[in-house]
Motif scaffolding. Structure first.
Motif, PDB file in Angstrom:
ATOM      1  N   GLN A 102       1.641   9.997 -15.465  1.00  0.00           N
ATOM      2  CA  GLN A 102       2.658  10.758 -13.831  1.00  0.00           C
ATOM      3  C   GLN A 102       2.907   9.310 -12.875  1.00  0.00           C
ATOM      4  N   GLU A 103       2.035   7.914 -13.843  1.00  0.00           N
ATOM      5  CA  GLU A 103       2.148   7.073 -12.928  1.00  0.00           C
ATOM      6  C   GLU A 103       3.044   6.281 -12.984  1.00  0.00           C
ATOM      7  N   ALA A 104       3.633   6.305 -14.513  1.00  0.00           N
ATOM      8  CA  ALA A 104       4.267   4.870 -14.767  1.00  0.00           C
ATOM      9  C   ALA A 104       5.225   6.156 -14.001  1.00  0.00           C
ATOM     10  N   GLY A 105       5.875   7.313 -14.024  1.00  0.00           N
ATOM     11  CA  GLY A 105       6.436   7.882 -13.965  1.00  0.00           C
ATOM     12  C   GLY A 105       7.274   7.632 -12.171  1.00  0.00           C
ATOM     13  N   ASP A 106       5.961   7.810 -11.466  1.00  0.00           N
ATOM     14  CA  ASP A 106       6.165   8.098  -9.871  1.00  0.00           C
ATOM     15  C   ASP A 106       6.913   6.048 -10.138  1.00  0.00           C
ATOM     16  N   LEU A 107       6.609   5.297 -11.115  1.00  0.00           N
ATOM     17  CA  LEU A 107       6.673   3.496 -10.475  1.00  0.00           C
ATOM     18  C   LEU A 107       8.164   3.487 -11.178  1.00  0.00           C
ATOM     19  N   ALA A 108       8.296   3.980 -11.612  1.00  0.00           N
ATOM     20  CA  ALA A 108      10.192   4.089 -12.206  1.00  0.00           C
ATOM     21  C   ALA A 108      11.028   4.886 -11.434  1.00  0.00           C
ATOM     22  N   ASN A 109      10.719   5.835 -10.649  1.00  0.00           N
ATOM     23  CA  ASN A 109      11.720   6.780  -9.836  1.00  0.00           C
ATOM     24  C   ASN A 109      11.425   5.467  -8.748  1.00  0.00           C
ATOM     25  N   ALA A 110      10.670   5.021  -7.953  1.00  0.00           N
ATOM     26  CA  ALA A 110      10.248   3.846  -6.885  1.00  0.00           C
ATOM     27  C   ALA A 110      11.298   2.369  -7.218  1.00  0.00           C
ATOM     28  N   VAL A 111      11.014   2.850  -8.824  1.00  0.00           N
ATOM     29  CA  VAL A 111      12.255   0.671  -9.071  1.00  0.00           C
ATOM     30  C   VAL A 111      13.126   0.890  -9.084  1.00  0.00           C
ATOM     31  N   PHE A 112      13.561   2.408 -10.023  1.00  0.00           N
ATOM     32  CA  PHE A 112      15.096   2.284 -10.800  1.00  0.00           C
ATOM     33  C   PHE A 112      15.492   3.493  -9.824  1.00  0.00           C
ATOM     34  N   GLY A 113      15.054   4.229  -8.583  1.00  0.00           N
ATOM     35  CA  GLY A 113      15.520   5.450  -8.379  1.00  0.00           C
ATOM     36  C   GLY A 113      16.404   5.497  -7.326  1.00  0.00           C
ATOM     37  N   GLY A 114      16.688   4.167  -6.452  1.00  0.00           N
ATOM     38  CA  GLY A 114      17.603   4.045  -6.020  1.00  0.00           C
ATOM     39  C   GLY A 114      16.999   4.669  -4.253  1.00  0.00           C
ATOM     40  N   GLY A 115      17.727   5.180  -3.232  1.00  0.00           N
ATOM     41  CA  GLY A 115      17.521   5.497  -1.798  1.00  0.00           C
ATOM     42  C   GLY A 115      16.944   6.727  -1.777  1.00  0.00           C
ATOM     43  N   GLY A 116      17.113   7.489  -2.743  1.00  0.00           N
ATOM     44  CA  GLY A 116      16.874   8.815  -2.960  1.00  0.00           C
ATOM     45  C   GLY A 116      15.653   9.596  -3.652  1.00  0.00           C
ATOM     46  N   GLY A 117      16.185  10.162  -4.120  1.00  0.00           N
ATOM     47  CA  GLY A 117      15.251  10.886  -5.414  1.00  0.00           C
ATOM     48  C   GLY A 117      13.136  12.050  -4.722  1.00  0.00           C
ATOM     49  N   ILE A 118      12.376  11.642  -5.448  1.00  0.00           N
ATOM     50  CA  ILE A 118      11.204  12.640  -4.581  1.00  0.00           C
ATOM     51  C   ILE A 118      10.313  11.180  -3.742  1.00  0.00           C
ATOM     52  N   ILE A 119      10.829  10.097  -4.087  1.00  0.00           N
ATOM     53  CA  ILE A 119       9.293   8.782  -3.707  1.00  0.00           C
ATOM     54  C   ILE A 119      10.153   9.430  -2.067  1.00  0.00           C
ATOM     55  N   GLN A 120      11.529   8.697  -1.792  1.00  0.00           N
ATOM     56  CA  GLN A 120      12.297   9.232  -0.565  1.00  0.00           C
ATOM     57  C   GLN A 120      13.315   9.782   0.121  1.00  0.00           C
ATOM     58  N   LYS A 121      12.202  11.385   0.173  1.00  0.00           N
ATOM     59  CA  LYS A 121      13.445  12.525   0.140  1.00  0.00           C
ATOM     60  C   LYS A 121      14.468  12.634   1.497  1.00  0.00           C
ATOM     61  N   ALA A 122      14.065  11.680   2.799  1.00  0.00           N
ATOM     62  CA  ALA A 122      14.504  11.803   3.672  1.00  0.00           C
ATOM     63  C   ALA A 122      15.736  11.265   3.677  1.00  0.00           C
ATOM     64  N   GLN A 123      16.178   9.926   3.039  1.00  0.00           N
ATOM     65  CA  GLN A 123      17.086   9.196   2.634  1.00  0.00           C
ATOM     66  C   GLN A 123      18.048   9.802   1.665  1.00  0.00           C
ATOM     67  N   PRO A 124      19.368   9.595   1.941  1.00  0.00           N
ATOM     68  CA  PRO A 124      20.980  10.222   0.944  1.00  0.00           C
ATOM     69  C   PRO A 124      20.162   9.693  -0.853  1.00  0.00           C
ATOM     70  N   HIS A 125      20.454  10.666  -1.520  1.00  0.00           N
ATOM     71  CA  HIS A 125      20.526  10.918  -3.298  1.00  0.00           C
ATOM     72  C   HIS A 125      21.289   9.269  -3.488  1.00  0.00           C
ATOM     73  N   ARG A 126      20.749   9.135  -3.910  1.00  0.00           N
ATOM     74  CA  ARG A 126      21.349   7.864  -4.972  1.00  0.00           C
ATOM     75  C   ARG A 126      23.052   8.472  -5.089  1.00  0.00           C
ATOM     76  N   VAL A 127      22.953   9.209  -6.322  1.00  0.00           N
ATOM     77  CA  VAL A 127      24.168   9.745  -6.868  1.00  0.00           C
ATOM     78  C   VAL A 127      24.428  11.201  -6.562  1.00  0.00           C
ATOM     79  N   SER A 128      24.459  12.247  -5.901  1.00  0.00           N
ATOM     80  CA  SER A 128      24.683  13.192  -5.828  1.00  0.00           C
ATOM     81  C   SER A 128      24.528  14.035  -7.533  1.00  0.00           C
ATOM     82  N   PRO A 129      23.225  15.386  -7.139  1.00  0.00           N
ATOM     83  CA  PRO A 129      23.079  16.221  -7.786  1.00  0.00           C
ATOM     84  C   PRO A 129      24.943  16.355  -9.143  1.00  0.00           C
ATOM     85  N   TYR A 130      25.082  15.970 -10.045  1.00  0.00           N
ATOM     86  CA  TYR A 130      25.698  16.201 -11.049  1.00  0.00           C
ATOM     87  C   TYR A 130      26.270  18.616 -10.921  1.00  0.00           C
ATOM     88  N   GLN A 131      27.584  18.535 -11.486  1.00  0.00           N
ATOM     89  CA  GLN A 131      27.487  19.938 -11.883  1.00  0.00           C
ATOM     90  C   GLN A 131      27.857  20.833 -12.928  1.00  0.00           C
TER      91      GLN A 131
END
Length: 285
Positions: free
Chosen positions: A75-104
């Motif tokens: 869990q700790e590794a996943g959270d850190l990976a998302n914070a480091v590599f996940g851009g401005g959005g993702g589950i870490i910073q929900k208030a900001q726009p996603h780095r790339v919007s969801p694929y469909q």
């Protein structure tokens, strides 16, 4: 040694399908005696509320993340990976726009052939051709289909054939699961062309367009609703399909129709081209 996967059982869930594609376009093929589903994807089909890909270099943090994973701190590794590599959005910073919007998912090509012989079913993924195949029935009543995405061409090539006196009897349809945030419209033409157009609420548009023809005769009839047709009494059927996407207000339909108009060569030519372009690449491994 043959480079292939095969099964005598139908694919009943997504993970049992056989994947084919050429990079921009792909499909998961769910073959069964009663019918086949091609679950279609396009590399650029997303909701388009955000496409930000830039961030500060952070590759030096990878060793730290790996150490956490190997230490069992998932869990700790996943959270850190998302914070480091996940851009401005993702589950870490929900208030900001996603780095790339969801694929469909784009949608599905559905072949319904419940009237085909149901015995002796077999499906195969040929790794040297990136081709999926399925067959069923005894000699003299056998149905076969072959499909691939040519390596350097933006479409799916598909051929069905039957050596029964009655020929092929099936339906061919374009479908997509209902989505309240995606408006769909359909069109079928007497010449074997059909189109499914989609538009997301954010404005992104996509098209799935297909064209079929009957090289050896038979009857082709548009369905009364939706995008599709019925085929009767045809020894063989050729289908070409493409997916096109626009995010900036353009219309993806003209490009899709242009692709299909240039894709009328026989399936055997598509196979031959695939052996010349794709097979040497896979055989390097």
């Amino acid at each position: 040694m043959a480079q292939s996967l095969w099964s005598y059982r139908p694919a009943t869930e997504w993970k049992e399908g056989y994947p084919i594609g050429n990079g921009p376009l792909a499909a998961m093929v769910m073959a069964s005696p009663q019918g086949d589903r091609f679950l279609l994807n396009h590399e650029w089909l997303w909701r388009a509320t955000g496409r930000f890909r830039e961030r500060e270099p952070s590759h030096q943090r990878l060793a730290e993340i790996r150490a956490l994973f190997f230490a069992g701190k998932h869990q700790e590794a996943g959270d850190l990976a998302n914070a480091v590599f996940g851009g401005g959005g993702g589950i870490i910073q929900k208030a900001q726009p996603h780095r790339v919007s969801p694929y469909q998912p784009a949608g599905e090509l559905v072949l319904g052939h419940a009237q085909a012989p149901q015995e002796a079913f077999r499906r195969e993924l040929d790794l040297e051709l990136a081709q999926v195949a399925a067959e069923q029935g005894a000699p003299g009543s056998r149905w076969t289909r072959r499909a691939l995405f040519p390596l350097d061409q933006p479409y799916l090539a598909l051929r069905l054939a039957a050596d029964t006196p009655a020929g092929l009897s099936l339906t061919v349809q374009l479908q997509r699961l209902a989505d309240p945030e995606c408006d769909l419209c359909y069109q079928s033409r007497p010449d074997g062309g059909c189109v499914m157009q989609g538009r997301f609420t954010e404005g992104s548009c996509f098209v799935i367009a297909s064209q079929c023809w009957l090289p050896d005769g038979g009857q082709l009839t548009p369905l009364p609703a939706g995008a599709g047709y019925t085929v009767q009494g045809a020894p063989s059927l050729e289908i070409r399909l493409t997916v096109t996407v626009e995010h900036d207000g353009g219309d993806p339909l003209p490009r899709a129709l242009a692709i299909l108009s240039a894709a009328r060569q026989p399936y055997a030519d598509c196979q031959r081209h695939q052996r010349q372009t794709f097979t040497p690449l896979i055989n390097r491994c």
